[in-house]
Write an enzyme that holds these catalytic residues in place. Structure first.
Site, PDB file in Angstrom:
ATOM      1  N   LYS A  84      56.321   2.128  49.460  1.00  0.00           N
ATOM      2  CA  LYS A  84      55.667   1.312  48.430  1.00  0.00           C
ATOM      3  C   LYS A  84      56.666   0.474  47.632  1.00  0.00           C
ATOM      4  CE  LYS A  84      51.769   3.165  49.665  1.00  0.00           C
ATOM      5  NZ  LYS A  84      52.196   3.491  51.023  1.00  0.00           N
ATOM      6  N   HIS A  88      39.866  10.125  45.194  1.00  0.00           N
ATOM      7  CA  HIS A  88      40.501   9.285  46.221  1.00  0.00           C
ATOM      8  C   HIS A  88      39.782   9.323  47.560  1.00  0.00           C
ATOM      9  CE1 HIS A  88      43.597   8.619  43.307  1.00  0.00           C
ATOM     10  NE2 HIS A  88      43.801   9.914  43.203  1.00  0.00           N
ATOM     11  N   ARG A 129      46.213  -0.282  59.589  1.00  0.00           N
ATOM     12  CA  ARG A 129      45.339   0.322  60.594  1.00  0.00           C
ATOM     13  C   ARG A 129      43.934  -0.246  60.445  1.00  0.00           C
ATOM     14  NH1 ARG A 129      45.287   3.980  56.141  1.00  0.00           N
ATOM     15  NH2 ARG A 129      43.180   3.954  55.285  1.00  0.00           N
ATOM     16  N   GLU A 163      54.637   1.805  37.178  1.00  0.00           N
ATOM     17  CA  GLU A 163      53.773   0.631  36.996  1.00  0.00           C
ATOM     18  C   GLU A 163      52.959   0.773  35.725  1.00  0.00           C
ATOM     19  OE1 GLU A 163      52.475  -0.681  41.538  1.00  0.00           O
ATOM     20  OE2 GLU A 163      51.013   0.280  40.242  1.00  0.00           O
TER      21      GLU A 163
HETATM   22  C1  MV4 Z   1      46.851   2.730  40.019  1.00  0.00           C
HETATM   23  C2  MV4 Z   1      45.823   2.952  39.092  1.00  0.00           C
HETATM   24  C3  MV4 Z   1      45.973   2.419  37.839  1.00  0.00           C
HETATM   25  N1  MV4 Z   1      47.088   1.729  37.519  1.00  0.00           N
HETATM   26  N2  MV4 Z   1      47.931   2.027  39.654  1.00  0.00           N
HETATM   27  C4  MV4 Z   1      45.093   5.512  43.479  1.00  0.00           C
HETATM   28  C5  MV4 Z   1      45.487   5.610  44.896  1.00  0.00           C
HETATM   29  C6  MV4 Z   1      46.726   4.828  45.039  1.00  0.00           C
HETATM   30  N3  MV4 Z   1      46.705   4.063  46.231  1.00  0.00           N
HETATM   31  C7  MV4 Z   1      46.773   3.947  43.848  1.00  0.00           C
HETATM   32  N4  MV4 Z   1      45.799   4.439  42.922  1.00  0.00           N
HETATM   33  C8  MV4 Z   1      45.748   3.956  41.653  1.00  0.00           C
HETATM   34  N5  MV4 Z   1      46.799   3.220  41.257  1.00  0.00           N
HETATM   35  C9  MV4 Z   1      48.031   1.556  38.440  1.00  0.00           C
HETATM   36  N6  MV4 Z   1      49.121   0.856  38.094  1.00  0.00           N
HETATM   37  C10 MV4 Z   1      44.716   3.683  39.491  1.00  0.00           C
HETATM   38  C11 MV4 Z   1      44.673   4.193  40.779  1.00  0.00           C
HETATM   39  C12 MV4 Z   1      43.483   4.914  41.120  1.00  0.00           C
HETATM   40  C13 MV4 Z   1      42.583   4.409  42.071  1.00  0.00           C
HETATM   41  C14 MV4 Z   1      42.814   3.216  42.755  1.00  0.00           C
HETATM   42  C15 MV4 Z   1      41.939   2.751  43.683  1.00  0.00           C
HETATM   43  C16 MV4 Z   1      40.784   3.467  43.961  1.00  0.00           C
HETATM   44  C17 MV4 Z   1      40.535   4.636  43.309  1.00  0.00           C
HETATM   45  C18 MV4 Z   1      41.422   5.133  42.367  1.00  0.00           C
HETATM   46  C19 MV4 Z   1      41.165   6.337  41.717  1.00  0.00           C
HETATM   47  C20 MV4 Z   1      42.047   6.817  40.784  1.00  0.00           C
HETATM   48  C21 MV4 Z   1      43.216   6.109  40.505  1.00  0.00           C
END
Ligand code: MV4
Length: 501
Positions: free
Chosen positions: A116, A235, A292, A200
């Site tokens: 990442k 998730h 994918r 972040e």
């Molecule tokens: C975040 C966020 C809020 N702020 N990044 C969750 C999985 C991972 N791929 C990244 N995720 C998140 N990153 C920042 N800077 C909140 C999440 C997140 C989330 C993102 C997409 C779909 C569902 C989620 C559920 C909880 C937290």
């Protein structure tokens, strides 16, 4: 030219890939573990090879066993599906060594997007918006403090090797930095063998919107618009739809262009997905790229009118994309509901078991991608996803009404499942308004979890099935009475009145 494809996967996605191969007159090879001897993908493929015991690490994650099956069968290509080895760069690298075509991106592109921190840096260079945060990895607590002072609280500590929420910590207070760093690092180390983290700004009520990409080996990159994936729990995505109810054409175009730039930055080839996190003000930021085919790809197929697996195979064959960006349009609206073998009343624990009865919905606008049949035992070893209901309508309202109808027709006995939970979500005002975030499920928990008289648990369906037998054979019920009960099988009071109980 690819003549025989080994599908290195199981369940609904293996069946789905085999179907496209068959339409292209490509022969198919299934692989299976002990638990999957009687699985549908084994029955669908032209040939099948046993690759090991039930645990994934010994079968679907065992590169050498899969390569052996490919050699024995004479397959000239391997499709990895999703999950398992699909995003492990060692797998395409090993295929390359063997002279087998990997239907997917290069190991280099997978590695860059899998890290990442690297991905963030490449996106910044490519002009793709990323969430405000640190340039590289965090080396010390002091550096973390400094970064937090610049970014402002709250922040997210994220593992560089992470994904799906693993190795992620929310920090709302300065005193939580130290424990946050420590726990994110140790979780990342045990999950990914690497403890690099970055920081972040925390986006508080986000939406998760992703763009489908297709890229060939001739420099053509297309974006096939978005999928709105904000309906999720821990998730795990539950419902996806396209188009997103909140994107304007202008914002869609900007995000689509950003997704193309992201794919170009890593010289991407094949089908891929660029994930964005979108805040309340519709600012969008690159989150990660999934290298994918994704679970939710069928809603894009339905609305854009493409077969993504066929496109993947054509790209792997070295052909240029025949589609043109200007010709791609979104037609109507599609919704995917994921049917999981899990028990909503027991903390959504995976609920394996033997399928005693299944009614699959049909009718206008309905597609079901599944892997279960009556008599099949859903194994406990793998992901509990057992079917996907993909519904199309001329607009969002139409697609929702049809989805509700199809969910009512969908019945599974013997395996606990989330069918009525899905029906409940489609009734939420927050869902119907289209104005929802990733917090939809938790914010509506009481409504979603309330007890009612229409539980769809297997025992109930078995009882109803037995009731029908009893009505038919003993009570000599009329066809009209039988139909009334069958159609209202979820409504116990109605059944009582028909039975005069
Ligand atoms: C975040 C966020 C809020 N702020 N990044 C969750 C999985 C991972 N791929 C990244 N995720 C998140 N990153 C920042 N800077 C909140 C999440 C997140 C989330 C993102 C997409 C779909 C569902 C989620 C559920 C909880 C937290």
């Amino acid at each position: 030219m690819i003549k025989k494809v080994l599908v290195a996967n199981r369940g609904e996605i293996a069946v789905r890939i085999i179907r496209s191969c068959r339409e292209m007159e490509i022969r198919t090879v299934a692989v299976y573990s002990d638990a999957d001897r009687k699985a549908l993908h084994v029955l669908y493929a032209d040939e099948a090879y046993h690759i090991g015991p039930s645990p994934s690490v010994e079968s679907y994650l065992n590169i050498e066993n899969i390569i052996r099956a490919a050699r024995l069968s004479g397959a000239d290509a391997i499709h990895p599906g999703y999950g398992f080895l699909s995003e492990n760069p060692e797998f395409p690298a090993r295929c390359r060594q063997e002279g087998i075509i990997f239907i997917g991106p290069s190991p280099e592109a997978i590695s860059m997007m899998g890290d990442k921190i690297t991905a963030r840096q490449m996106m910044i260079k490519a002009g793709v918006p990323v969430v405000p945060g640190t340039e590289g990895k965090i080396a010390s607590e002091e550096q973390a403090l400094k970064a937090i002072h610049e970014i402002g609280l709250p922040v997210m500590i994220k593992a560089s090797a992470g994904g799906g929420g693993k190795g992620m910590r929310l920090v709302t207070n300065e005193k939580d930095i130290k424990p946050g760093l420590r726990s994110a690092r140790s979780e990342a180390l045990s999950a990914f063998g690497e403890d690099a983290v970055f920081i972040e700004k925390y986006i508080s009520s986000p939406r998760h919107i992703e763009f489908q990409i297709l890229a060939d080996g001739h420099g053509n990159v297309l974006q096939l618009f978005e999928r709105e994936c904000s309906v999720q729990r821990r998730h795990q995505k539950i419902i996806e739809e396209t188009p997103s109810p909140i994107l304007s054409q202008e914002r869609r175009q900007q995000m689509g262009d950003a997704a193309i730039a992201a794919a170009r930055a890593v010289n991407y080839q094949g089908a891929g997905t660029v994930e964005f996190i979108v805040d309340k003000d519709l600012n969008y930021y690159f989150l990660e790229m999934n290298t994918r085919l994704q679970v939710e790809h069928p809603i894009t197929e339905r609305v854009v009118g493409v077969d993504l697996v066929k496109e993947q195979i054509n790209i792997a064959n070295g052909h240029p994309l025949q589609l043109k960006q200007e010709e791609l349009k979104q037609h109507g609206h599609a919704i995917e509901c994921r049917v999981y073998a899990e028990d909503p009343e027991n903390n959504f624990m995976p609920a394996p078991g033997v399928v005693k009865h299944i009614d699959i919905p049909y009718g206008v606008g309905v597609r079901v991608d599944g892997s279960i049949y009556e008599g099949f035992e859903v194994p406990l070893y793998y992901d509990p996803l057992i079917a996907k209901l993909i519904v199309w309508g001329k607009d969002r309202q139409d697609a929702i009404e049809r989805s509700k109808r199809a969910l009512k027709e969908f019945k599974i006995a013997g395996v606990k499942n989330n069918l009525s939970f899905l029906e409940r979500i489609l009734q939420l005002d927050d869902f119907l308004s289209g104005n929802y975030t990733t917090h939809l499920i938790e914010e509506n928990w009481d409504f979603l979890m309330q007890e009612d008289n229409c539980a769809d648990h297997c025992e109930d369906i078995v009882i109803i099935t037995a009731f029908m037998e009893y009505l038919h054979k003993i009570k000599k019920a009329s066809p009209r009475e039988m139909t009334a009960i069958k159609n209202n099988w979820k409504d116990y009071s109605r059944i009582r009145s028909v039975l005069k109980l």
